[in-house]
Write an enzyme that holds these catalytic residues in place. Sequence first.
Site, PDB file in Angstrom:
ATOM      1  N   GLY A  14       0.778  -1.244   0.000  1.00 15.47           N
ATOM      2  CA  GLY A  14       0.000   0.000   0.000  1.00 15.47           C
ATOM      3  C   GLY A  14       0.803   1.285   0.000  1.00 15.47           C
ATOM      4  O   GLY A  14       0.266   2.336  -0.331  1.00 15.47           O
ATOM      5  N   THR A  15       2.091   1.210   0.353  1.00 19.03           N
ATOM      6  CA  THR A  15       2.902   2.440   0.328  1.00 19.03           C
ATOM      7  C   THR A  15       3.678   2.567  -0.984  1.00 19.03           C
ATOM      8  O   THR A  15       4.469   3.481  -1.151  1.00 19.03           O
ATOM      9  CB  THR A  15       3.894   2.491   1.516  1.00 19.03           C
ATOM     10  N   TYR A  17       3.979   2.546  -5.436  1.00 21.68           N
ATOM     11  CA  TYR A  17       3.586   3.515  -6.472  1.00 21.68           C
ATOM     12  C   TYR A  17       2.076   3.528  -6.707  1.00 21.68           C
ATOM     13  O   TYR A  17       1.429   4.564  -6.577  1.00 21.68           O
ATOM     14  CB  TYR A  17       4.321   3.222  -7.789  1.00 21.68           C
ATOM     15  N   ILE A  18       1.488   2.391  -7.060  1.00 19.66           N
ATOM     16  CA  ILE A  18       0.040   2.366  -7.339  1.00 19.66           C
ATOM     17  C   ILE A  18      -0.751   2.066  -6.066  1.00 19.66           C
ATOM     18  O   ILE A  18      -1.910   2.458  -5.939  1.00 19.66           O
ATOM     19  CB  ILE A  18      -0.303   1.370  -8.485  1.00 19.66           C
ATOM     20  N   GLY A  19      -0.101   1.396  -5.102  1.00 16.51           N
ATOM     21  CA  GLY A  19      -0.790   1.024  -3.863  1.00 16.51           C
ATOM     22  C   GLY A  19      -1.395   2.197  -3.124  1.00 16.51           C
ATOM     23  O   GLY A  19      -2.522   2.125  -2.622  1.00 16.51           O
ATOM     24  N   ARG A  38       5.534  -3.166   7.031  1.00 17.47           N
ATOM     25  CA  ARG A  38       6.628  -3.571   7.922  1.00 17.47           C
ATOM     26  C   ARG A  38       6.852  -2.471   8.948  1.00 17.47           C
ATOM     27  O   ARG A  38       6.709  -1.292   8.632  1.00 17.47           O
ATOM     28  CB  ARG A  38       7.923  -3.750   7.126  1.00 17.47           C
ATOM     29  N   LYS A  47       7.880   7.496   3.652  1.00 16.18           N
ATOM     30  CA  LYS A  47       6.794   6.536   3.862  1.00 16.18           C
ATOM     31  C   LYS A  47       6.003   6.868   5.126  1.00 16.18           C
ATOM     32  O   LYS A  47       4.788   6.696   5.163  1.00 16.18           O
ATOM     33  CB  LYS A  47       7.355   5.116   3.963  1.00 16.18           C
ATOM     34  N   LYS A 135       4.062 -13.391 -13.227  1.00 17.15           N
ATOM     35  CA  LYS A 135       2.643 -13.029 -13.104  1.00 17.15           C
ATOM     36  C   LYS A 135       1.748 -14.153 -13.638  1.00 17.15           C
ATOM     37  O   LYS A 135       0.719 -14.470 -13.034  1.00 17.15           O
ATOM     38  CB  LYS A 135       2.348 -11.731 -13.863  1.00 17.15           C
TER      39      LYS A 135
END
Length: 310
Positions: A14-15, A17-19, A38, A47, A135
Amino acid sequence: MVASEKSKILIIGGTGYIGKYLVETSAKSGHPTFVLIRESTLKNPQKSKLIDTFKSYGVTLLFGDISNQESLLKAIKQVDVVISTVGGQQFADQVNIINAIKEAGNIKRFLPSEFGFDVDHAHAIEPAASLFALKVKIRRMIEAEGIPYTYVICNWFADFFLPNLGHLDAKTPPRDKVVIFGDGNPKAIYVKEEDIATYTIEAVDDPRTLNKTLHMRPPANILSFNEVVSLWEEKIGKTLEKIYLSEEDILEIVKEGPLPLRTNLAICHSVFVNGDSANFEVQPPTGVEATELYPKVKYTTVDEFYNKFV
């Protein structure tokens, strides 16, 4: 949906680029939103500032790590939906998320770290090929385990590509000359990060996207490299000098250049030489298209995007 009926969403990465866009959109859309971080992340000044912003949205922070199964399982048991936005170095670690989801048994939807091009349709060269293969492996594992999923295909991040047209060291679009990958004719697709987040969060509780690939193809944003350059030229009232980088040139740089540049160019080869972003139809029943499902979402066009740079 009232807030109590909206799914609880855990975002892993979540921290990143897209998160961060997904965290904000999820929280502001009324989803109880959780972010796995973390403890060491709090020591990173940039962050920690972002985490303070998350707290202001009412986001719940859960301390843990994708490589720590106990913390992962504990986090997953508290939610309904898991969204992974981990970077390339952690694609393979998503096996741990799959195992934890399987053990927890409560997850209604898993969105693995896709948020790029459709790896089942791409024909990439190395070093991008290995990333795409990871992926694909994660997709097949999710399907084999019977985990409910949505794969999100957003194509190019607009803020990443459009300001510099693929030249990572530039901050603004060119005003003298531009390097075009290939002949500039294959179509590609560009989606603003905020719109990616909006479509993704719309999809998490939507039965129409269950066990489907969600393609983001805003009609006004399906443009060839040449068309993007022409649009920019119209904005600034100037014709740019165009340098066409042939496929041979690209392959040579991909062989010899530093790794981040090689990966970026290998992806550019897939998109702008092969046309892998838009050279196939979205096929029902497995594929659905975001702007068709959510016509009320007003997306940012490439044309509008460039206004701020004029």
